[in-house]
Design a protein around this motif. Structure first.
Motif, mmCIF file in Angstrom:
data_model
loop_
_atom_site.group_PDB
_atom_site.id
_atom_site.type_symbol
_atom_site.label_atom_id
_atom_site.label_comp_id
_atom_site.label_asym_id
_atom_site.label_seq_id
_atom_site.Cartn_x
_atom_site.Cartn_y
_atom_site.Cartn_z
ATOM 1 N N THR A 47 -4.442 -4.729 15.687
ATOM 2 C CA THR A 47 -5.207 -4.028 14.657
ATOM 3 C C THR A 47 -6.587 -4.682 14.552
ATOM 4 O OG1 THR A 47 -4.683 -5.532 12.851
ATOM 5 C CG2 THR A 47 -3.059 -3.791 13.331
ATOM 6 N N ASN A 102 3.177 -6.810 13.358
ATOM 7 C CA ASN A 102 2.814 -5.450 13.754
ATOM 8 C C ASN A 102 3.071 -5.330 15.250
ATOM 9 O OD1 ASN A 102 1.374 -3.003 14.348
ATOM 10 N ND2 ASN A 102 0.124 -3.339 12.520
ATOM 11 N N GLN A 156 0.848 -1.200 0.000
ATOM 12 C CA GLN A 156 0.000 0.000 0.000
ATOM 13 C C GLN A 156 0.884 1.250 0.000
ATOM 14 O OE1 GLN A 156 -3.624 -0.568 2.846
ATOM 15 N NE2 GLN A 156 -2.063 -2.031 3.538
ATOM 16 N N HIS A 201 -1.337 1.293 -4.260
ATOM 17 C CA HIS A 201 -1.628 2.730 -4.154
ATOM 18 C C HIS A 201 -0.657 3.551 -4.990
ATOM 19 C CE1 HIS A 201 -3.880 2.057 -0.106
ATOM 20 N NE2 HIS A 201 -4.601 1.747 -1.152
HETATM 21 N N1 APR Z 1 6.800 -2.412 11.925
HETATM 22 C C1 APR Z 1 5.582 -2.910 11.572
HETATM 23 N N2 APR Z 1 4.413 -2.250 11.753
HETATM 24 C C2 APR Z 1 4.482 -1.035 12.325
HETATM 25 C C3 APR Z 1 5.713 -0.443 12.726
HETATM 26 C C4 APR Z 1 6.900 -1.187 12.498
HETATM 27 N N3 APR Z 1 8.107 -0.701 12.844
HETATM 28 N N4 APR Z 1 5.434 0.787 13.275
HETATM 29 C C5 APR Z 1 4.089 0.942 13.192
HETATM 30 N N5 APR Z 1 3.519 -0.135 12.644
HETATM 31 C C6 APR Z 1 2.102 -0.386 12.343
HETATM 32 C C7 APR Z 1 1.109 0.401 13.172
HETATM 33 O O1 APR Z 1 0.813 -0.295 14.379
HETATM 34 C C8 APR Z 1 -0.117 0.439 12.238
HETATM 35 O O2 APR Z 1 -0.954 -0.681 12.480
HETATM 36 O O3 APR Z 1 1.878 0.062 11.016
HETATM 37 C C9 APR Z 1 0.483 0.320 10.839
HETATM 38 C C10 APR Z 1 0.331 1.571 9.993
HETATM 39 O O4 APR Z 1 -1.046 1.805 9.793
HETATM 40 P P1 APR Z 1 -1.506 3.020 8.843
HETATM 41 O O5 APR Z 1 -0.762 4.249 9.223
HETATM 42 O O6 APR Z 1 -2.995 3.040 8.857
HETATM 43 O O7 APR Z 1 -0.954 2.609 7.404
HETATM 44 P P2 APR Z 1 -1.631 1.664 6.342
HETATM 45 O O8 APR Z 1 -2.295 0.493 6.976
HETATM 46 O O9 APR Z 1 -0.609 1.386 5.312
HETATM 47 O O10 APR Z 1 -2.752 2.637 5.694
HETATM 48 C C11 APR Z 1 -3.354 2.212 4.499
HETATM 49 O O11 APR Z 1 -4.205 4.416 4.217
HETATM 50 O O12 APR Z 1 -4.199 6.662 3.998
HETATM 51 C C12 APR Z 1 -4.052 5.521 3.339
HETATM 52 O O13 APR Z 1 -2.803 5.553 1.376
HETATM 53 C C13 APR Z 1 -2.673 5.432 2.746
HETATM 54 O O14 APR Z 1 -1.655 3.383 2.013
HETATM 55 C C14 APR Z 1 -2.216 4.033 3.140
HETATM 56 C C15 APR Z 1 -3.511 3.366 3.603
#
Ligand code: APR
Length: 278
Positions: A234, A230, A117, A135
């Protein structure tokens, strides 16, 4: 004992056993995959939107209404503060051990495709071959009319780009804005991979943004095992078969190590008996 409470090395061994038992393993990565490269997440602790507030959900509509004005703001760094922080982090980022571990698992033949993503292009920089950037990718432009993509490489546009030299329509970064239809080619490719998957690794994603996140529940409903990597819980956690409560870099580094040990090094017995970090 719930997977959540098991020591990390136990859950990594469990994940390795699921991977080894699967004939088509797909990873779905999110912003957490790139945290160790210095790129902030959107949600959760220290997330961009946690700190700056969620941006308006009509970015694509505003772009279409005034593409030149949109590009002027981009080239003159007049975007919203969270976009300036994200852009600066994207420009400085390099792949970390977790990205290289995905390449190792791909080359070992145990990871068949990655759906990311993320728009940072770090999977490509690390050398990953079987990748779907659902994305998009910030280092490409895409025509909103015909979908034609052109690579920017490391070039950062200093002025609004020319219209598409194929159909004459406007071009934008090849990233999916809120309110923008998902490019059908990448969505179709991602669904094909999910339909073939017998094990899905959900890495660094809050699993909160459809349609990408919906693919995880589809995989589960079609009988795939789900492994979550993670540090935090979640909305996906409750349907996961294995939960590895650590960072992408740590978990993937250990997993890659388990699939690249030579036969001589590997203790007797199937992987699931291997006690990682004993
Ligand atoms: N390693 C693994 N996971 C991690 C780490 C790490 N070091 N640090 C944080 N996280 C986890 C957080 O706990 C969270 O669950 O990464 C996740 C990030 O979540 P989001 O910020 O919501 O990102 P994502 O799931 O990719 O969002 C999806 O939302 O806004 C749109 O386009 C954007 O592609 C993105 C989409």
């Amino acid at each position: 004992m719930q997977a959540e409470q098991l020591p990390v090395h136990n859950t990594i061994s469990q994940a390795a056993a699921l991977i080894r038992a699967s004939d088509h393993v797909v990873a779905m990565t999110g912003a957490g995959m790139s945290v160790e490269s210095g790129i902030p997440t959107f949600r959760g602790k220290d997330g961009l939107w946690t700190r700056y507030g969620q941006p308006p959900m009509d970015g694509f509509k505003r772009f279409r209404e005034d593409p030149v004005g949109w590009w002027q703001k981009q080239v003159n760094r007049q975007m919203d503060a969270h976009m300036i922080e994200l852009r600066d982090a994207l420009l400085a980022a390099q792949p970390h051990a977790g990205h290289h571990a995905l390449v190792t698992l791909e080359r070992a033949g145990v990871l068949h495709h990655v759906i990311t993503q993320n728009i940072d292009g770090l999977d490509l920089k690390a050398g990953l071959e079987n990748l779907i950037e659902i994305h998009g990718n910030r280092s490409r432009l895409r025509c909103v009319g015909c979908g034609r993509r052109t690579s920017l490489g490391d070039f950062v546009p200093q002025e609004p780009p020319e219209p598409c030299d194929g159909c004459g329509d406007v071009v934008k970064f090849d990233t999916v804005m809120f309110g923008e239809p998902m490019p059908s080619d990448t969505m179709t490719a991602a669904r094909e991979q999910i339909d073939r998957a017998t094990c899905v690794l959900a890495i660094g994603t809050s699993a909160s943004v459809r349609p990408a996140s919906g693919l995880l529940w589809i995989a589960k409903s079609q009988g795939a095992t789900i492994v979550e990597i993670n540090p935090f819980e979640t909305k996906l956690t409750s349907i996961c078969d294995v939960v590895i409560r650590t960072t992408a870099g740590e978990a993937l580094g250990h997993l890659a190590g388990m699939f690249t040990q030579s036969a001589a090094e590997r203790p007797d017995g199937p992987v699931s008996e291997v006690r990682y970090g004993a």
